[in-house]
Design an enzyme around this catalytic site. Sequence first.
Site, mmCIF file in Angstrom:
data_model
loop_
_atom_site.group_PDB
_atom_site.id
_atom_site.type_symbol
_atom_site.label_atom_id
_atom_site.label_comp_id
_atom_site.label_asym_id
_atom_site.label_seq_id
_atom_site.Cartn_x
_atom_site.Cartn_y
_atom_site.Cartn_z
ATOM 1 N N HIS A 22 -1.480 -2.815 -9.227
ATOM 2 C CA HIS A 22 -0.826 -2.666 -7.919
ATOM 3 C C HIS A 22 0.481 -1.862 -8.055
ATOM 4 O O HIS A 22 0.712 -0.917 -7.299
ATOM 5 C CB HIS A 22 -0.540 -4.063 -7.331
ATOM 6 C CG HIS A 22 0.223 -4.049 -6.045
ATOM 7 N ND1 HIS A 22 -0.305 -4.522 -4.871
ATOM 8 C CD2 HIS A 22 1.484 -3.616 -5.744
ATOM 9 C CE1 HIS A 22 0.593 -4.367 -3.899
ATOM 10 N NE2 HIS A 22 1.689 -3.831 -4.406
ATOM 11 N N GLU A 23 1.302 -2.225 -9.044
ATOM 12 C CA GLU A 23 2.594 -1.528 -9.212
ATOM 13 C C GLU A 23 2.381 -0.084 -9.643
ATOM 14 O O GLU A 23 3.075 0.818 -9.180
ATOM 15 C CB GLU A 23 3.485 -2.255 -10.216
ATOM 16 C CG GLU A 23 3.954 -3.642 -9.791
ATOM 17 C CD GLU A 23 4.544 -3.691 -8.382
ATOM 18 O OE1 GLU A 23 5.199 -2.714 -7.963
ATOM 19 O OE2 GLU A 23 4.324 -4.708 -7.698
ATOM 20 N N HIS A 32 1.691 2.390 -6.952
ATOM 21 C CA HIS A 32 2.859 2.884 -6.216
ATOM 22 C C HIS A 32 3.376 4.197 -6.803
ATOM 23 O O HIS A 32 3.977 4.998 -6.098
ATOM 24 C CB HIS A 32 4.006 1.859 -6.270
ATOM 25 C CG HIS A 32 3.887 0.764 -5.252
ATOM 26 N ND1 HIS A 32 3.892 1.010 -3.905
ATOM 27 C CD2 HIS A 32 3.759 -0.577 -5.383
ATOM 28 C CE1 HIS A 32 3.785 -0.142 -3.253
ATOM 29 N NE2 HIS A 32 3.694 -1.119 -4.123
ATOM 30 N N CYS A 51 2.504 -6.952 -0.482
ATOM 31 C CA CYS A 51 3.373 -5.886 -0.951
ATOM 32 C C CYS A 51 4.663 -5.933 -0.154
ATOM 33 O O CYS A 51 4.627 -6.083 1.066
ATOM 34 C CB CYS A 51 2.674 -4.540 -0.754
ATOM 35 S SG CYS A 51 3.646 -3.150 -1.339
HETATM 36 ZN ZN ZN Z 1 3.510 -3.115 -3.584
#
Ligand code: ZN
Length: 181
Positions: free
Chosen positions: A145-146, A149, A103
């Site tokens: 993953h995105e 966020h 990341c």
């Molecule tokens: Zn990330």
Amino acid sequence: MTVHKIIKMGNPLLREEALPFTKKEITSSETKELVQSLWNTMEEYGGIGLAAPQIGVSKQLAIIKIEEDNERYPEAEESEEYVIFNPQLTYLEETRQGFWEGCLSVPGLRGLVFRPRKVQVDYFDEKAKKKTVILEDFLATVFQHELDHLFGKLFVDRLEDISTLVYEDELIALEEDKLAD
Ligand code: ZN
């Protein structure tokens, strides 16, 4: 060309739940600029995805594009460009797969994270049009993953075994060992 600084783990902004956009906001000129600066920043840092909270904007927006021969993920397959507003995630398979995730907000580290192999994401694109994509394999992990966020989560929260949190250069050595075996 605006390139932003990417904020790092420890910055409380990365732990906030991002706010959704209204349709009007999606097509505004400010948002267009924001999207462009996300692309510029991602390119500068050499990433394959970036979420608005990573540049300090707590809004539900992320971009994804896997280039061929990306330095950070050389084995990943090329993808199209995705601009994702207000996403909703649905798991389509129970089967989970593990990838060594990194990341840009956790520079230098990688961790082995297991996530569902196949997901559906419903979102709005840059023209505020509703889109649905079905994603598998590594791209499914990148999306998850995105999207994390946007909900205040980082990949380190999803580690099952903390001993798989490693420095990138040690991981390369680890993988080379495996290849040598
Ligand atoms: Zn990330």
